[in-house]
Design an enzyme around this catalytic site. Structure first.
Site, short mmCIF file in Angstrom:
data_model
loop_
_atom_site.label_atom_id
_atom_site.label_comp_id
_atom_site.label_asym_id
_atom_site.label_seq_id
_atom_site.Cartn_x
_atom_site.Cartn_y
_atom_site.Cartn_z
N ASN A 141 -7.42 8.50 -15.33
CA ASN A 141 -7.79 7.71 -16.51
C ASN A 141 -7.33 8.33 -17.83
OD1 ASN A 141 -9.68 5.88 -18.21
ND2 ASN A 141 -10.40 7.97 -18.65
N TYR B 188 4.47 4.16 -25.12
CA TYR B 188 3.18 4.02 -24.44
C TYR B 188 3.30 2.98 -23.33
CZ TYR B 188 -1.75 2.85 -23.66
OH TYR B 188 -2.98 2.61 -23.08
N SER C 280 5.13 4.33 -20.43
CA SER C 280 4.33 5.26 -19.61
C SER C 280 3.40 4.49 -18.68
CB SER C 280 3.53 6.23 -20.49
OG SER C 280 2.44 5.59 -21.11
N LYS C 281 2.90 3.36 -19.16
CA LYS C 281 1.98 2.56 -18.34
C LYS C 281 2.74 1.76 -17.27
CE LYS C 281 -1.85 3.97 -20.16
NZ LYS C 281 -2.77 4.83 -19.39
N ILE D 210 -10.38 -2.30 -25.10
CA ILE D 210 -11.73 -1.86 -24.69
C ILE D 210 -12.27 -0.94 -25.79
CG2 ILE D 210 -13.08 -0.64 -22.92
CD1 ILE D 210 -11.60 -3.04 -21.68
N1 LIG Z 1 -9.30 1.51 -25.00
C1 LIG Z 1 -8.39 0.61 -24.73
O1 LIG Z 1 -8.30 -0.43 -25.41
C2 LIG Z 1 -7.43 0.81 -23.60
C3 LIG Z 1 -6.69 -0.32 -23.17
C4 LIG Z 1 -5.81 -0.15 -22.10
C5 LIG Z 1 -5.70 1.06 -21.45
N2 LIG Z 1 -6.44 2.13 -21.88
C6 LIG Z 1 -6.28 3.39 -21.15
O2 LIG Z 1 -7.56 3.84 -20.74
C7 LIG Z 1 -7.54 5.25 -20.59
C8 LIG Z 1 -8.73 5.86 -21.30
O3 LIG Z 1 -8.59 5.61 -22.70
P1 LIG Z 1 -9.83 5.39 -23.67
O4 LIG Z 1 -9.63 4.10 -24.34
O5 LIG Z 1 -11.09 5.69 -23.00
O6 LIG Z 1 -9.49 6.54 -24.75
P2 LIG Z 1 -10.31 7.76 -25.34
O7 LIG Z 1 -11.69 7.32 -25.70
O8 LIG Z 1 -9.44 8.31 -26.40
O9 LIG Z 1 -10.39 8.78 -24.12
C9 LIG Z 1 -9.24 9.43 -23.65
C10 LIG Z 1 -9.65 10.50 -22.65
O10 LIG Z 1 -8.45 11.15 -22.17
C11 LIG Z 1 -8.63 12.57 -22.33
N3 LIG Z 1 -7.34 13.21 -22.58
C12 LIG Z 1 -6.36 12.83 -23.42
N4 LIG Z 1 -5.34 13.71 -23.39
C13 LIG Z 1 -5.69 14.67 -22.50
C14 LIG Z 1 -5.07 15.85 -22.02
N5 LIG Z 1 -3.87 16.26 -22.47
N6 LIG Z 1 -5.72 16.60 -21.10
C15 LIG Z 1 -6.93 16.23 -20.64
N7 LIG Z 1 -7.58 15.12 -21.05
C16 LIG Z 1 -6.97 14.35 -21.96
C17 LIG Z 1 -9.56 12.71 -23.52
O11 LIG Z 1 -10.17 14.00 -23.49
P3 LIG Z 1 -10.83 14.71 -24.80
O12 LIG Z 1 -11.43 13.63 -25.65
O13 LIG Z 1 -11.85 15.62 -24.20
O14 LIG Z 1 -9.72 15.42 -25.50
C18 LIG Z 1 -10.53 11.58 -23.27
O15 LIG Z 1 -11.50 11.97 -22.34
C19 LIG Z 1 -6.19 5.73 -21.13
O16 LIG Z 1 -5.31 5.97 -20.06
C20 LIG Z 1 -5.71 4.54 -21.94
O17 LIG Z 1 -4.31 4.49 -22.01
C21 LIG Z 1 -7.28 2.03 -22.94
#
Ligand SMILES: NC(=O)c1ccc[n+]([C@@H]2O[C@H](COP(=O)([O-])OP(=O)(O)OC[C@H]3O[C@@H](n4cnc5c(N)ncnc54)[C@H](OP(=O)(O)O)[C@@H]3O)[C@@H](O)[C@H]2O)c1
Length: 263
Positions: free
Chosen positions: A93, A159, A162-163, A192
């Site tokens: 994730n 981005y 990558s996805k 989200i």
């Molecule tokens: N939110 C959306 O709208 C959305 C939509 C589509 C897909 N996604 C995908 O959903 C996933 C989760 O995103 P989110 O929205 O929950 O974002 P988020 O709140 O920013 O959380 C991202 C998580 O990834 C961790 N992370 C990032 N870089 C890292 C690294 N180098 N090493 C270890 N951990 C790392 C962060 O850890 P720390 O905070 O501890 O640094 C955090 O726990 C991602 O893959 C994102 O691309 C999100």
């Protein structure tokens, strides 16, 4: 409630946002959670929430580190197996994105996006393959609707790439691991609520007010009249990991309220 009573989950990026939501949701039904992120304080707070959902503290392992480090990935898997003795489900994730137009994107930005979003997931998965084979478990990759379309926020090409790679990775895993009883699937969320856009990724959305205004606008554009919540993704992950999804392999599920079909 005993859906995952014997299953141990490793969830990357579980210190924030969607990964946090997945962890808290699974705390009601999982046998164990291996949670990881870079922010120790946030990770501890997620653990507290999981304990409130009923999972005992000794069934929650926290590992703090950067997934782009090969040594950290190795120790994460070793610690997980050392603590629980098994691993059933890996949820890839963790992810990030800093929008930059193709014309001006730096190589450093491109590399960071690819390293975090796909390379780390690829090689972490490689390390867990023997363990998910042993449990006939599964792998769930968190991709994005942007793997097949462009973002309204400009500069998201790397981005999206990558996805798209994550989607291809799932298909490769599904084919390679099916003979061993291991499934792999993708979840592709739309927008989200999380911290994703509130980091330094999109400076204009950095403060609470501008982020909430942005979400309100996007909610109005969505056929379902709202943006997604972490629980929307978490329930799909839980389903894909369950026996009910035993014939779903190499698939992807879009979780976006119907926004994607309008693109
Ligand atoms: N939110 C959306 O709208 C959305 C939509 C589509 C897909 N996604 C995908 O959903 C996933 C989760 O995103 P989110 O929205 O929950 O974002 P988020 O709140 O920013 O959380 C991202 C998580 O990834 C961790 N992370 C990032 N870089 C890292 C690294 N180098 N090493 C270890 N951990 C790392 C962060 O850890 P720390 O905070 O501890 O640094 C955090 O726990 C991602 O893959 C994102 O691309 C999100």
């Amino acid at each position: 409630m005993d859906e995952h009573k014997d299953r141990v989950f490793l969830i990357t990026g579980s210190s924030s946002g969607i990964g946090e939501g997945i962890a808290v949701h699974l705390a009601k039904t999982a046998a164990g959670l291996s949670l990881t992120g870079r922010n120790n304080v946030n990770l501890e707070a997620v653990k507290d929430k999981c304990v409130k959902e009923g999972l005992s503290p000794d069934k929650i392992l926290l590992s703090v580190g950067d997934l782009t480090s090969r040594d950290f990935r190795k120790s994460l898997v070793e610690q997980t197996i050392g603590h629980f003795g098994r691993l059933d489900v890996l949820v890839n994730n963790a992810g990030m994105g800093k929008p930059m137009p193709i014309s001006t994107e730096t190589e450093e930005n491109f590399d960071e996006i690819m390293n975090v979003n796909i390379k780390s997931a690829y090689f972490l998965t490689q390390l867990v393959i023997p363990y998910v084979k042993a449990t006939k478990g599964c792998i769930i990759n968190i991709s994005s609707v942007l793997s097949t379309c462009t973002s309204k926020i400009p500069g998201n090409c790397s981005y999206s790439m990558s996805k798209a790679a994550m989607d291809a990775f799932t298909r490769g895993l599904a084919q390679e691991l099916a003979p061993f009883g291991v499934r792999a699937n993708t979840v592709r969320p739309g927008l989200i609520r999380s911290n994703f856009l509130r980091r330094d990724n999109v400076p204009s959305l950095g403060n609470e007010g501008s982020y909430n205004k942005f979400l309100d606008t996007r909610a109005k554009e969505n056929p379902s009249g709202r943006v997604g919540e972490q629980e929307d993704v978490a329930t799909v992950v839980s389903f894909l990991a369950s026996d009910k999804a035993s014939y779903i392999n190499g698939g992807d599920i879009v979780v976006d309220g119907g926004r994607y079909v309008q693109y």
